[in-house]
Motif scaffolding. Sequence first.
Motif, PDB file in Angstrom:
ATOM      1  N   TYR A   6       0.824  -1.207   0.000  1.00 13.97           N
ATOM      2  CA  TYR A   6       0.000   0.000   0.000  1.00 13.97           C
ATOM      3  C   TYR A   6       0.855   1.253   0.000  1.00 13.97           C
ATOM      4  O   TYR A   6       1.897   1.326   0.641  1.00 13.97           O
ATOM      5  N   SER A   7       0.394   2.274  -0.724  1.00 15.16           N
ATOM      6  CA  SER A   7       1.012   3.593  -0.647  1.00 15.16           C
ATOM      7  C   SER A   7      -0.057   4.625  -0.934  1.00 15.16           C
ATOM      8  O   SER A   7      -0.995   4.366  -1.694  1.00 15.16           O
ATOM      9  N   ILE A  73      -9.479   7.634   8.144  1.00 12.72           N
ATOM     10  CA  ILE A  73      -9.013   6.874   9.291  1.00 12.72           C
ATOM     11  C   ILE A  73      -9.377   5.392   9.169  1.00 12.72           C
ATOM     12  O   ILE A  73      -8.674   4.522   9.668  1.00 12.72           O
ATOM     13  N   VAL A  74     -10.479   5.115   8.479  1.00  9.84           N
ATOM     14  CA  VAL A  74     -10.861   3.722   8.237  1.00  9.84           C
ATOM     15  C   VAL A  74      -9.977   3.119   7.154  1.00  9.84           C
ATOM     16  O   VAL A  74      -9.504   1.983   7.272  1.00  9.84           O
ATOM     17  N   GLY A  75      -9.722   3.884   6.099  1.00  8.43           N
ATOM     18  CA  GLY A  75      -8.900   3.383   4.999  1.00  8.43           C
ATOM     19  C   GLY A  75      -7.474   3.071   5.405  1.00  8.43           C
ATOM     20  O   GLY A  75      -6.807   2.269   4.754  1.00  8.43           O
ATOM     21  N   THR A  76      -6.988   3.697   6.481  1.00  8.70           N
ATOM     22  CA  THR A  76      -5.610   3.438   6.921  1.00  8.70           C
ATOM     23  C   THR A  76      -5.529   2.340   7.967  1.00  8.70           C
ATOM     24  O   THR A  76      -4.430   2.030   8.440  1.00  8.70           O
ATOM     25  N   ASN A  77      -6.657   1.733   8.321  1.00  8.02           N
ATOM     26  CA  ASN A  77      -6.612   0.576   9.227  1.00  8.02           C
ATOM     27  C   ASN A  77      -5.823  -0.543   8.556  1.00  8.02           C
ATOM     28  O   ASN A  77      -6.018  -0.827   7.378  1.00  8.02           O
ATOM     29  N   PRO A  78      -4.906  -1.204   9.267  1.00  9.62           N
ATOM     30  CA  PRO A  78      -4.045  -2.218   8.619  1.00  9.62           C
ATOM     31  C   PRO A  78      -4.817  -3.365   7.986  1.00  9.62           C
ATOM     32  O   PRO A  78      -4.390  -3.897   6.953  1.00  9.62           O
ATOM     33  N   HIS A  79      -5.936  -3.762   8.576  1.00  9.38           N
ATOM     34  CA  HIS A  79      -6.722  -4.862   7.995  1.00  9.38           C
ATOM     35  C   HIS A  79      -7.406  -4.410   6.707  1.00  9.38           C
ATOM     36  O   HIS A  79      -7.443  -5.163   5.717  1.00  9.38           O
ATOM     37  N   GLU A  81      -6.363  -1.944   4.832  1.00  4.89           N
ATOM     38  CA  GLU A  81      -5.271  -1.748   3.878  1.00  4.89           C
ATOM     39  C   GLU A  81      -4.872  -3.053   3.212  1.00  4.89           C
ATOM     40  O   GLU A  81      -4.621  -3.095   2.004  1.00  4.89           O
ATOM     41  N   LEU A  82      -4.805  -4.106   4.001  1.00  5.28           N
ATOM     42  CA  LEU A  82      -4.377  -5.399   3.446  1.00  5.28           C
ATOM     43  C   LEU A  82      -5.333  -5.855   2.340  1.00  5.28           C
ATOM     44  O   LEU A  82      -4.894  -6.313   1.282  1.00  5.28           O
ATOM     45  N   GLY A 130     -11.145  -5.356  10.486  1.00  3.41           N
ATOM     46  CA  GLY A 130     -11.084  -3.925  10.205  1.00  3.41           C
ATOM     47  C   GLY A 130     -12.342  -3.206  10.646  1.00  3.41           C
ATOM     48  O   GLY A 130     -12.278  -2.120  11.243  1.00  3.41           O
ATOM     49  N   ILE A 131     -13.498  -3.804  10.385  1.00  3.17           N
ATOM     50  CA  ILE A 131     -14.761  -3.197  10.801  1.00  3.17           C
ATOM     51  C   ILE A 131     -14.843  -3.146  12.322  1.00  3.17           C
ATOM     52  O   ILE A 131     -15.319  -2.160  12.904  1.00  3.17           O
ATOM     53  N   MET A 132     -14.397  -4.195  12.980  1.00  2.00           N
ATOM     54  CA  MET A 132     -14.435  -4.225  14.444  1.00  2.00           C
ATOM     55  C   MET A 132     -13.608  -3.078  15.035  1.00  2.00           C
ATOM     56  O   MET A 132     -14.041  -2.399  15.968  1.00  2.00           O
TER      57      MET A 132
END
Length: 519
Positions: A6-7, A73-79, A81-82, A130-132
């Motif tokens: 991701y970038s 802030i949601v889009g940058t969650n690691p899950h 993002e993966l 990610g949703i959690m």
Amino acid sequence: MSKRFYSPQHFYQNRVLDPYVQQAVSPITLRQLVFFGRNMQEDKLLKSANYVRQELPVRLAHRIRDFQNLPFIVGTNPHIELVYDLYWQAFEKLSKIPDIKTLEENDRFCELVKGLLNDHLVVIPQLALGIMECSKHIPPEQVDKFMNKMLRSRISRRVLAEQHISLTSNFNSPNHMVSDRGYIGIIYTHCNPRDIVERTAILAAETCRQSTGGKMEPPKVIMDGNIDAEFSYIPDHIEYILYELLKNSMRFVMRRGARSKAEGGTGELPPIQVTVCEGDNEIVFRVSDKGGGIDPEMEPHLWSYAQSPARFANFEKISKMAATIQEQMVSPSRSVNSAPMASTTVSREERGDTTDHHAADLENMNSQGNKVELPPPPPESFKNRRQGSMFDAGETTLLLDKHAPPRLSESGSSTSTAPAPEAIAVIDPSQAKTPLKKKGHLDIESRHRAAAEVAAATPTSSSSELEDQAMHLGIGLPMSRVYAEYWGGDLKVFTMHGYGTDAYAKICKFGNIHENFDV
């Protein structure tokens, strides 16, 4: 730490993506897949390959855009993002594939798609986590809409990919022109309510039996209505729905029975009633239980992914999930499907039971690692099933009620060769400690052949991973409704608190309704 693809540059880089997002998807129906898949020839196979090649990037592009529209802030969650990374990588690979003109190019395309399917087995667990973690930063209504879009689109892509891979596998088989087992790709043209309910009820009963350490037998399942109806469908979809409904009903009936016994009652478990109705355009399965009903506080949130995000916590222990009942059949020593998933699990019911444990071995078979799931092989010839006498009790637990009315022959005389459309059947879990052993339900030779063509070998799951398969995951009912609605059906649940619950699963009988997914 694994490499991060991701970038921010490619997250908001739309020059490549925009042309695909502006394209409309080309939805299909089950009937189209069946008609096109018959009498497969080289030119038709290449046409199928190019349709999938063109359609998958478009469908992926729309979902990538949905990720881009999430709050930052949601889009940058690691899950999150993966999953975004996986979708972007798949989009880039698929969008660069040129026109497929030869069988050799098609074979290479299938290998690429197989790899992508396996890579994307992490999508459901990662989305749930990610949703959690982001539930405080996004409205519940937006979460539900986003998740339903993602899951419907995921089903659509897997249907296209697995159908083409299966058609290719069958075409490459030396006997593909003379072998007719009822399957056209992943679609089975002789789906039968009796077989489906028997298969899912036995598996649900085994799961529930193991959750009590074998100390309590699940309730019987009584089946009536049009149990010998016939329709074309993808077995994985309808079996997942009915497995979840039956498992939920069994657990609630068993829980209520245990409480009754502890309070001095008999603890006798009332049977679960499955009624099948064949209408002009649909087939409806009603699953009725007397398990006390759904808690009033839980009922409003049955279909929501956001109202109770903590229920997804067990996804931290699950690395991959395909959302098929085949995952419940995996153990370190056996694989009912020769292509099991690593660390996978069929989700638990939405009714609050958190005491699930790994289902016991149902049958000893060889395990071949994490692979793409194929639907189970067809049952024995439908003709033979109807012409045969009452099933041998040693091979099946589907016992026809002795009071079931006989079927009339064409001449009007009474025959005992098969139950009438309104006949009654009883599935007694206490007589089935080793289900799914009947010939035809799990044809090992055909499954090995198909799975070998569909999946690439990957490391075998560890026993500790497989023990996680019966945990409560909190996505079973929402996922079941997504499956039901995908081909124009529906899933509704009605409950009477203190008494029981009725669930209605409706599916389209003729397969003439286009895919239902949001663009």
